[in-house]
Design a protein around this motif. Structure first.
Motif, PDB file in Angstrom:
ATOM      1  N   GLY A  55       0.692  -1.353   0.061  1.00  0.00           N
ATOM      2  CA  GLY A  55      -0.107   0.074   0.234  1.00  0.00           C
ATOM      3  C   GLY A  55       1.055   1.313   0.023  1.00  0.00           C
ATOM      4  O   GLY A  55       1.978   1.359   0.448  1.00  0.00           O
ATOM      5  N   GLU A  56       0.351   2.399  -0.475  1.00  0.00           N
ATOM      6  CA  GLU A  56       1.047   3.753  -0.544  1.00  0.00           C
ATOM      7  C   GLU A  56       1.459   3.943   0.616  1.00  0.00           C
ATOM      8  O   GLU A  56       2.507   4.638   0.945  1.00  0.00           O
ATOM      9  N   LYS A  57       0.508   3.914   1.855  1.00  0.00           N
ATOM     10  CA  LYS A  57       0.764   4.527   2.973  1.00  0.00           C
ATOM     11  C   LYS A  57       1.619   3.748   3.645  1.00  0.00           C
ATOM     12  O   LYS A  57       2.550   4.402   4.537  1.00  0.00           O
ATOM     13  N   ALA A  58       1.851   2.411   3.424  1.00  0.00           N
ATOM     14  CA  ALA A  58       2.999   1.754   4.058  1.00  0.00           C
ATOM     15  C   ALA A  58       4.163   2.054   3.435  1.00  0.00           C
ATOM     16  O   ALA A  58       5.258   2.398   4.163  1.00  0.00           O
ATOM     17  N   LEU A  59       4.361   2.385   2.180  1.00  0.00           N
ATOM     18  CA  LEU A  59       5.692   3.051   1.683  1.00  0.00           C
ATOM     19  C   LEU A  59       5.865   3.993   2.302  1.00  0.00           C
ATOM     20  O   LEU A  59       7.137   4.523   2.371  1.00  0.00           O
ATOM     21  N   GLN A  60       5.136   5.234   2.227  1.00  0.00           N
ATOM     22  CA  GLN A  60       5.045   6.601   2.872  1.00  0.00           C
ATOM     23  C   GLN A  60       5.880   6.658   4.247  1.00  0.00           C
ATOM     24  O   GLN A  60       6.606   7.156   4.973  1.00  0.00           O
ATOM     25  N   ALA A  61       5.056   5.588   5.102  1.00  0.00           N
ATOM     26  CA  ALA A  61       5.658   5.311   6.466  1.00  0.00           C
ATOM     27  C   ALA A  61       6.889   4.867   6.495  1.00  0.00           C
ATOM     28  O   ALA A  61       7.853   5.198   7.367  1.00  0.00           O
ATOM     29  N   ALA A  62       7.336   3.919   5.494  1.00  0.00           N
ATOM     30  CA  ALA A  62       8.630   3.240   5.770  1.00  0.00           C
ATOM     31  C   ALA A  62       9.845   4.414   5.399  1.00  0.00           C
ATOM     32  O   ALA A  62      10.808   4.391   6.061  1.00  0.00           O
ATOM     33  N   ILE A  63       9.269   5.199   4.664  1.00  0.00           N
ATOM     34  CA  ILE A  63      10.411   6.148   3.954  1.00  0.00           C
ATOM     35  C   ILE A  63      10.447   7.351   5.026  1.00  0.00           C
ATOM     36  O   ILE A  63      11.453   7.881   5.515  1.00  0.00           O
ATOM     37  N   SER A  64       9.301   7.769   5.411  1.00  0.00           N
ATOM     38  CA  SER A  64       9.273   9.284   5.926  1.00  0.00           C
ATOM     39  C   SER A  64       8.754   9.123   7.586  1.00  0.00           C
ATOM     40  O   SER A  64       8.888  10.359   8.145  1.00  0.00           O
ATOM     41  N   GLY A  65       8.313   8.020   8.022  1.00  0.00           N
ATOM     42  CA  GLY A  65       7.916   7.944   9.399  1.00  0.00           C
ATOM     43  C   GLY A  65       9.107   8.237  10.520  1.00  0.00           C
ATOM     44  O   GLY A  65       8.606   8.640  11.539  1.00  0.00           O
TER      45      GLY A  65
END
Length: 361
Positions: free
Chosen positions: A169-179
């Motif tokens: 999912g897109e949110k999971a990728l976003q969290a992986a990179i920017s969390g």
């Protein structure tokens, strides 16, 4: 002067104009010198302008350049607030504190991070305890920040990242990179393994200036996330807290929360709100980040990855290096009249609502 004229071309001009505008507006000025130097060896400082009663119990705080290269936006608003004369509308009994370039290194060098490659807005964690884990970043670290940066590498790593998004999912990728991550000191969104100078300085400013405050509103200016020119009011106070309820009321329900899944931002580790809450336990605190979009998330992430590679392996003075610096500047600052007008109008509306909230019972 037109709205566009409030914005500066670089850190040096932004600081000079902010200092001049503050002096003309009879502000009380304080400066905090950063341990690093600018690209030309110049001194870098965080500058603070205070308007109103020094012992005011109700204070509006604005912050620019938490993420260095994003400083064009917040600095333009802060300087414009003074040059336009809006500071004169400060309600009786209230004070305004403008913190200009809290991360001056990142602003001067066109970097999102501080002088020690730390993301200031991931640095507010307990450095004496265990750090938050981000196993997804660990898995993707070599893809996010590869040792080479050419067309073939960009294409191959993009394919891998898209595959991760397709599977998780897109949110999971976003969290992986920017969390936020705490295990790769040379990577992106590194929260640090110690308190960085900008973190220490922000808390010192709060301690020095806000010891008498009973109600504090903070507007922290950011760019690079969301639709171009749209100012999203992001509130990172915890769900069900009185602080979140107060923010919702003040801003007429026009706020979002990463914790409630309503924000373009994912839930983040170590944000500055946590430090502010600990520092101002004696006051009612209402904090929002005002986040303006610039480019697509893909373009912004690619600019950040390129800039990380440049400072690890590249030559800043090469044609490639200069191109990457233009890329990172465009990712966080749109040098266009319509974008600046959108930034200004939303900022004025937001700060006026904050002042109304502070004025209420």
């Amino acid at each position: 002067m037109s709205v566009s004229g409030y914005f500066s071309k670089d850190y040096g001009q932004a600081r000079e104009r902010f200092i001049e505008a503050s002096s003309q507006a009879d502000a009380t000025l304080s400066s905090y010198q950063c341990p690093s130097k600018g690209p030309d060896g110049e001194t870098l400082t965080t500058d603070v302008a205070w308007h109103g009663d020094q012992d005011a119990e109700r204070v509006l705080v604005t912050i620019s350049a938490t993420h260095g290269a994003e400083g064009f936006c917040g600095s333009g608003v802060q300087t414009g607030w003074l040059e336009s004369g809006l500071y004169r509308d400060l309600p009786e009994g209230l004070a305004l504190m403008q913190i200009h370039a809290i991360n001056p290194h990142g602003f001067a060098w066109l970097r999102r991070v501080t002088e020690d490659n730390i993301d200031l807005n991931r640095n507010f964690v307990d450095h004496g305890g265990s750090y938050p884990q981000n196993s997804a970043y660990d898995e993707l670290a070599d893809v996010i920040c590869p040792p080479t940066w050419d067309d073939a590498t960009i294409a191959e790593t993009y394919k891998t990242l898209r595959s991760y998004a397709d599977n998780h999912g897109e949110k999971a990728l976003q969290a992986a990179i920017s969390g936020g991550q705490y295990s790769h000191a040379d990577g992106l969104f590194f929260g640090g393994n110690q308190i960085t100078w900008s973190h220490e300085t922000l808390m010192k400013i709060f301690t020095d200036k806000l010891s008498n405050a009973q109600k504090v509103a903070v507007v922290d200016y950011h760019t690079g996330l969301g639709p171009r020119g749209h100012g999203e009011r992001i509130c990172c106070h915890k769900p069900e807290s009185q602080d979140l309820r107060r923010a919702t009321d003040w801003y007429k329900d026009d706020i979002t929360s990463p914790y409630l899944g309503t924000s373009s931002s994912v839930e983040l580790h170590g944000v500055n709100v946590f430090g502010m809450e600990d520092n101002l336990k004696h006051a009612d605190l209402t904090v929002i980040a005002l986040e303006y979009g610039t480019q697509s998330s893909q373009e912004v992430n690619q600019a950040l990855r390129a800039d990380n590679w440049l400072h690890l392996y590249g030559d800043l003075n090469s044609a490639k290096g200069r191109g990457i610096k233009r890329q990172i500047r465009d990712a966080f600052y749109q040098d266009a009249d319509d974008w600046k007008s959108d930034i200004w109008n939303r900022a004025v509306e937001t700060q006026r609502l904050a002042l109304e909230g502070l004025s209420g019972t």
